[in-house]
Design an enzyme around this catalytic site. Sequence first.
Site, mmCIF file in Angstrom:
data_model
loop_
_atom_site.group_PDB
_atom_site.id
_atom_site.type_symbol
_atom_site.label_atom_id
_atom_site.label_comp_id
_atom_site.label_asym_id
_atom_site.label_seq_id
_atom_site.Cartn_x
_atom_site.Cartn_y
_atom_site.Cartn_z
ATOM 1 N N HIS A 240 21.442 -23.684 18.467
ATOM 2 C CA HIS A 240 21.381 -25.139 18.310
ATOM 3 C C HIS A 240 22.389 -25.618 17.264
ATOM 4 O O HIS A 240 23.115 -26.587 17.492
ATOM 5 C CB HIS A 240 19.968 -25.572 17.904
ATOM 6 C CG HIS A 240 19.032 -25.701 19.057
ATOM 7 N ND1 HIS A 240 19.030 -24.823 20.106
ATOM 8 C CD2 HIS A 240 18.065 -26.628 19.333
ATOM 9 C CE1 HIS A 240 18.095 -25.186 20.979
ATOM 10 N NE2 HIS A 240 17.506 -26.288 20.536
ATOM 11 N N HIS A 336 14.500 -21.733 12.801
ATOM 12 C CA HIS A 336 15.404 -20.701 12.290
ATOM 13 C C HIS A 336 15.294 -20.517 10.776
ATOM 14 O O HIS A 336 14.840 -21.386 10.040
ATOM 15 C CB HIS A 336 16.866 -21.008 12.667
ATOM 16 C CG HIS A 336 17.154 -20.811 14.125
ATOM 17 N ND1 HIS A 336 17.350 -19.570 14.683
ATOM 18 C CD2 HIS A 336 17.280 -21.716 15.133
ATOM 19 C CE1 HIS A 336 17.596 -19.711 15.982
ATOM 20 N NE2 HIS A 336 17.543 -20.991 16.277
#
Length: 374
Positions: A240, A336
């Site tokens: 992303h 993340h």
Amino acid sequence: MASLSLSSDTPQRRKPTMAATPASSTSSTSSTSSTSSTSPAFSARRSSPYLPTSRESLLLSIFPALLLFGTLFRVLSPQTRGAAMNVAPGTAHYDQAPGLAPSYFARKDNLFNVFFVKRGWFWITVTFAFFVGTHPFFAVSDKQQPAARNSSVLGRRGSAILRWGLVTGWWFLVTQWFFGPALVDRSFRLTGGSCQVLQAAVDDKIAADEDPSQLLLAATASACKHAGGQWRGGHDISGHVFLLVLGTTFLAQEIGWVLWRRAVSTSTVRVADARSLVMHDGAVKSAEVEAELATISPSPASTETATVASRIALRFAAVVVGLCLWMLLMTAIYFHTWFEKLTGLLVSLAGFYSVYLLPRWVPEARRVVGVPGL
């Protein structure tokens, strides 16, 4: 007497010469002074051809700032601090149940993630195509086309499309396919990661004295997901962050420099281009040099028809860039680890540097790839 006459005449003849000499000297000095007072003002604004300009550095600083802010928000916000988080090796995200997720944007099924980020490069491409297809900067008649080739052999539109192809190729290699699994999948496996479901099949093959290498090579994030498993144990580069940063820098370069060039061309105040280019003879000069070579005007008819459409294209681009930055912030907060986000940022900047900075100091590459806004 003759000699006295000559000697007395000589100074009179020299007077105009003597008078002219200081004037020319003053003019020369004035010219030199004017040049020296002007040149440093413009050269001081130029950056190294190997580094981003001050404007580009300001843009690039937004990305680590957003990632840092997101990390701090995750730690300091009571809402995220008290939420249940999946901390298994190789993963870092909050519980996806609607009632347990700390925010709508912490869920992977939020509409912005599903319809924008997951299809991010499609929206980036549509935005780029809309802009290039409608902006007057690219609207050049056939008679003017040879002049447009001075900066790039492909012309303005052709070199812009080539740069899109190079950036798209980098996105494809990192996230989709790299002579097999993509780079993000390969890096995950090289750092000790594996898929829960496929790992059981690998263990069975090993127990049966069979070679599990083919099964291991076929293991990708997509294959693991479809098999109902999850990545575990390795370093998962944030796809992303990579996509959103790469897409934003791509659009900023292709659109930002064109808008800046058009604004400067219509301004009464001369503003120097801060970019520096290494020429074929090794000299470092301002991008203004190639800008003058590539100065051409679009045909009046194409300008009139493109004005309204180009304005819509710019508004559309602003929305897409805004969404990219917003979703980058959401990724920084809810998904993340910090190191996974950092590597996603670095991999995207590697593509940015190769396409947009490297040609500034490699003339042969610039001749084909071109420079945005020239």
